[in-house]
Enzyme design. Structure first.
Site, PDB file in Angstrom:
ATOM      1  CB  CYS A   2      29.666  23.703  19.211  1.00 34.59           C
ATOM      2  SG  CYS A   2      30.225  25.333  19.687  1.00 34.59           S
ATOM      3  NE  ARG A  27      30.253  17.864  20.737  1.00 29.17           N
ATOM      4  CZ  ARG A  27      31.455  17.349  20.857  1.00 29.17           C
ATOM      5  NH1 ARG A  27      31.607  16.191  21.448  1.00 29.17           N
ATOM      6  NH2 ARG A  27      32.508  17.970  20.378  1.00 29.17           N
ATOM      7  CD1 TRP A  72      31.718  25.967  25.466  1.00 31.71           C
ATOM      8  CD2 TRP A  72      29.869  25.687  26.677  1.00 31.71           C
ATOM      9  NE1 TRP A  72      32.027  26.198  26.776  1.00 31.71           N
ATOM     10  CE2 TRP A  72      30.913  26.032  27.541  1.00 31.71           C
ATOM     11  CE3 TRP A  72      28.602  25.453  27.218  1.00 31.71           C
ATOM     12  CZ2 TRP A  72      30.728  26.158  28.916  1.00 31.71           C
ATOM     13  CZ3 TRP A  72      28.433  25.578  28.577  1.00 31.71           C
ATOM     14  CH2 TRP A  72      29.488  25.929  29.409  1.00 31.71           C
ATOM     15  CG  ASN A  96      33.049  21.442  17.832  1.00 34.46           C
ATOM     16  OD1 ASN A  96      33.250  22.273  18.711  1.00 34.46           O
ATOM     17  ND2 ASN A  96      33.383  20.168  17.957  1.00 34.46           N
ATOM     18  N   GLY A  97      34.787  24.342  16.978  1.00 31.60           N
ATOM     19  CA  GLY A  97      36.232  24.567  17.051  1.00 31.60           C
ATOM     20  C   GLY A  97      36.522  26.044  17.182  1.00 31.60           C
ATOM     21  CD  GLU A 482      41.020  21.354  42.904  1.00 24.68           C
ATOM     22  OE1 GLU A 482      40.620  22.117  43.780  1.00 24.68           O
ATOM     23  OE2 GLU A 482      40.265  20.816  42.071  1.00 24.68           O
ATOM     24  CE  LYS A 486      37.915  18.448  42.487  1.00 21.32           C
ATOM     25  NZ  LYS A 486      37.725  19.733  41.890  1.00 21.32           N
ATOM     26  CD  GLU A 489      34.606  18.330  44.674  1.00 13.06           C
ATOM     27  OE1 GLU A 489      33.570  18.983  44.718  1.00 13.06           O
ATOM     28  OE2 GLU A 489      35.610  18.704  44.040  1.00 13.06           O
ATOM     29  CG  HIS A 505      53.872  24.988  62.918  1.00 10.96           C
ATOM     30  ND1 HIS A 505      54.747  25.461  63.873  1.00 10.96           N
ATOM     31  CD2 HIS A 505      54.493  25.131  61.727  1.00 10.96           C
ATOM     32  CE1 HIS A 505      55.853  25.881  63.284  1.00 10.96           C
ATOM     33  NE2 HIS A 505      55.730  25.689  61.967  1.00 10.96           N
ATOM     34  CE  LYS A 604      30.577  21.735  36.663  1.00 10.25           C
ATOM     35  NZ  LYS A 604      31.842  21.200  37.178  1.00 10.25           N
TER      36      LYS A 604
HETATM   37  C1  F6R Z   1      34.868  21.647  43.347  1.00 17.07           C
HETATM   38  C2  F6R Z   1      34.014  22.644  42.761  1.00 17.07           C
HETATM   39  C3  F6R Z   1      33.600  23.808  43.588  1.00 17.07           C
HETATM   40  C4  F6R Z   1      33.616  25.083  42.727  1.00 17.07           C
HETATM   41  C5  F6R Z   1      33.051  26.267  43.500  1.00 17.07           C
HETATM   42  C6  F6R Z   1      33.128  27.547  42.717  1.00 17.07           C
HETATM   43  O1  F6R Z   1      35.140  20.607  42.452  1.00 17.07           O
HETATM   44  O2  F6R Z   1      33.632  22.540  41.630  1.00 17.07           O
HETATM   45  O3  F6R Z   1      34.416  23.957  44.697  1.00 17.07           O
HETATM   46  O4  F6R Z   1      34.934  25.341  42.353  1.00 17.07           O
HETATM   47  O5  F6R Z   1      31.703  26.011  43.831  1.00 17.07           O
HETATM   48  O6  F6R Z   1      32.461  27.446  41.506  1.00 17.07           O
HETATM   49  P1  F6R Z   1      32.726  28.444  40.324  1.00 17.07           P
HETATM   50  O7  F6R Z   1      34.113  28.233  39.839  1.00 17.07           O
HETATM   51  O8  F6R Z   1      31.696  28.101  39.308  1.00 17.07           O
HETATM   52  O9  F6R Z   1      32.546  29.820  40.893  1.00 17.07           O
END
Ligand code: F6R
Length: 609
Positions: A2, A27, A72, A96-97, A482, A486, A489, A505, A604
């Site tokens: 927060c 935050r 948050w 905050n905490g 993963e 990363k 993307e 394979h 996001k």
């Molecule tokens: C990759 C990424 C996406 C999310 C996916 C699911 O860095 O952020 O692949 O993981 O869109 O999102 P959530 O977890 O919010 O359902």
């Protein structure tokens, strides 16, 4: 996470605080509030953004001292009642905490007649201060705060007002950031310098175990034992944008670094390593429900799906439950065979992913128990499942998931151990060993972060290739996926993650001297096997970057570069390897000049199908 702000000075507090609060919105932004002291304490708070708070404030409010908060949520959904400041008698507090022992303190205070309005852990702080102040006629505002802090376990940065001390603000810190801004006849208290940079660049960083008392005569610093201490003033040269990112070039890099505290916060209050026990008070599943689970069905997308894949291995190994993992978009249009003894787990950091919401809704008809694992308190998923486990990573601004991924992983480890103990699949001794190792993770993540220069060197070397492969076996396979996700993307390099045994394979046909292969080769039951895979790769002239244990001398003979992780319990190394691969992707993208925090075509929260 927060944001808190406090102000004592020459200007009207309300306006100054709201302006400062806006700079801290990154935050947290689910609710906000402000208290101004002017004879009485006047408080306004609301669910929603700081703009929503501004809309309910009077156009003028006299008072030159106050505190404010942007939230948050961690304990209790985002709502006006749960928003800070919280009040008790003559006191008002922002925090905050996380207060770990809040239930214990709440019980004691309730027995003493205190009535709680909110579901927050914070409300215990303000009632406790009021209790200690009222119970001892010799107690000053400062004494009551100091006495109360001794009782609190967990993390906090707090700012407190007391009606009987009309020109005093007290703040304190333990394991949550707190900084003072010393302006011209005005003092700011804040979670970070962003809040007051347009007023002053002279700051004092408050350390753990310190209390600050600010009044019209100046600032007094003491430790928790009440002894006066001297503090140094630092002049900083950040602009506001750099400050929001705490000096990091990108939110992603900041969030990678925040994993030290995100992991700590996620397990805080849940682990009792001496007894080998985990407490998950949020879960409404009784031991009978847990013992009778026949199968777990995990539903998730993207990075959260990768976390789910790792969890399959954990639930099967630690809790002895057969587990399937589906991508939400496939699950919702398939014909899953479901019964009421299947437990569904939805993993979604945002809690708003349309496919995951639809998939979990489609399971309602089967009468299954369900759990959501999410980072956002009050998000839609929390209303779609009976049980919610929150990761405590704080807001993630960078589009690429980093700290939310490792916090999801940790939550899944905790859940697997919790189930494993109830189902008698893991002994107290083995559980204790794992929990002790979990407690060492924050320090070990810090050690990984300290190797960033070496990881950067490696990233620069390979930043202009067209294709990358990531391979791993067993628990390292989801981490390979993963790592590839990363990289692709944020750097736009084509990257594939494979189970190392699958290379031969088909995909091995693609390997040449120009296709580097990242092999996650930490110790464990598949170590020898991945060494063989590495040799197969080398025989095709591909360069190999290995992620390996720091004490592994053998691996150096076979690979071109070794990126090391500290020695941990073999089940936990994926969390540390994930951090290495996040840094690798970050530095490759940095070298290529990519828009790291906002990669093209991505959002996001994916709230459409
Ligand atoms: C990759 C990424 C996406 C999310 C996916 C699911 O860095 O952020 O692949 O993981 O869109 O999102 P959530 O977890 O919010 O359902």
């Amino acid at each position: 996470m927060c944001g808190i702000v406090g102000y004592v000075g020459k200007n009207q507090a309300m306006e100054t605080l709201v302006n400062s609060l806006k700079k801290l919105e990154y935050r947290g932004y689910d609710s906000a509030g402000v208290s101004v002291l002017n004879g009485n304490i006047t408080t306004y708070k609301t669910e929603g953004s700081i703009d929503k708070l501004s809309a309910i404030l009077p156009s003028e409010m006299d008072g030159k001292i106050g505190i404010a908060h942007t939230r948050w949520a961690t304990h209790g959904a985002p709502s006006t009642t749960n928003a800070h400041p919280h009040e008790s008698g003559d006191f008002s507090v922002v925090h905050n905490g996380i207060i770990e022992n809040y239930l214990e303190i709440r019980e004691k205070l309730e027995q003493n007649g205190y009535e709680f309005k909110s579901e927050t852990d914070t409300e215990v702080i303000v009632h406790l201060i009021n209790f200690n102040y009222s119970n001892n006629s010799d107690s000053s505002f400062y004494d009551a705060v100091r006495e109360s802090l001794q009782e609190l376990e967990g993390s906090y940065a707090v700012a407190i007002l007391c009606k009987e001390y009309p020109d005093t603000l007290i703040a304190a810190r333990k394991d949550s950031p707190l900084v003072l801004g010393l302006g011209d006849s005005e003092v700011f208290v804040s979670s970070d310098v962003t809040a007051f940079l347009d007023h002053t660049k002279n700051v004092v960083f408050v350390e753990d175990g310190e209390i600050v008392s600010i009044d019209s005569s100046g600032v007094n610093y003491t430790n928790f034992d009440g002894q006066n201490i001297q503090k140094e003033i630092t002049t900083i040269d950040w602009d506001v944008e750099a400050a929001e990112k705490a000096g990091y070039e990108h939110f992603m890099l900041k969030e990678i670094h925040e994993q030290v505290s995100a992991i700590q916060d996620t397990f805080s209050g849940k682990i009792f390593e001496l007894e080998g026990k985990i407490k998950l008070d949020e879960l409404n599943l009784d031991p009978k429900d847990i013992t009778e689970i026949e199968r777990i069905e995990i539903i998730a997308c993207g990075t959260s799906w990768n976390a789910g894949l790792l969890a399959k291995y954990l639930f099967e190994k630690i809790a002895g439950v057969h587990t399937d993992v589906s991508t939400s978009s496939e699950f919702r249009y398939g014909d899953p065979v479901m019964r009421n003894d299947v437990l569904t787990i939805a993993i979604t950091q945002s809690g708003e992913t349309a496919d995951t919401l639809a998939a979990i809704r489609s399971t309602n008809q089967y009468g299954c128990n369900s759990i959501a694992i999410t980072n956002v308190v009050g998000s839609t998923i929390t209303r779609e499942t009976e049980n919610v486990l929150y990761t405590r990573a704080g807001p993630e601004i960078g589009v690429a998931a980093t700290k939310t991924f490792t916090s999801q992983l940790l939550t899944l480890y905790l859940l697997a151990i919790y189930f494993g103990r109830i189902r008698y699949q893991i002994s107290a001794e083995d559980s204790r060993e794992l929990l002790e190792a979990i407690k060492r993770l924050p320090g070990q993540i810090q050690k990984v972060l300290e190797q960033r220069n070496q990881i950067k060197e490696c990233a620069v070397e390979y930043s202009d290739v067209a294709d990358f492969f990531f391979i791993g076996r067993y628990l390292n396979y989801p981490i390979a996926l993963e790592g590839a996700l990363k990289l692709k993307e944020i750097s736009y390099i084509h990257a594939e993650g494979y189970a190392a045994g699958e290379l031969k394979h088909g995909p091995i046909a693609l390997l040449t001297k120009d296709t580097p292969v990242v092999a996650i080769a930490t110790h464990g039951n598949t170590y020898e096997k991945i060494l063989s895979n590495i040799k197969e790769v080398k025989a095709r002239s591909a360069k190999v970057i290995a992620v390996a244990d720091e004490d592994d001398r053998e691996i150096r003979k076979y690979v071109d570069t070794v990126l090391k992780i500290p020695k941990t319990h073999e089940l936990l190394s994926p969390i540390l390897s994930a951090v290495v691969l996040q840094l690798l992707a970050y530095y490759v993208a940095l070298e290529r000049g990519c828009a790291i925090d906002k990669p093209r075509n991505l959002a996001k929260s994916v709230t459409v199908e």
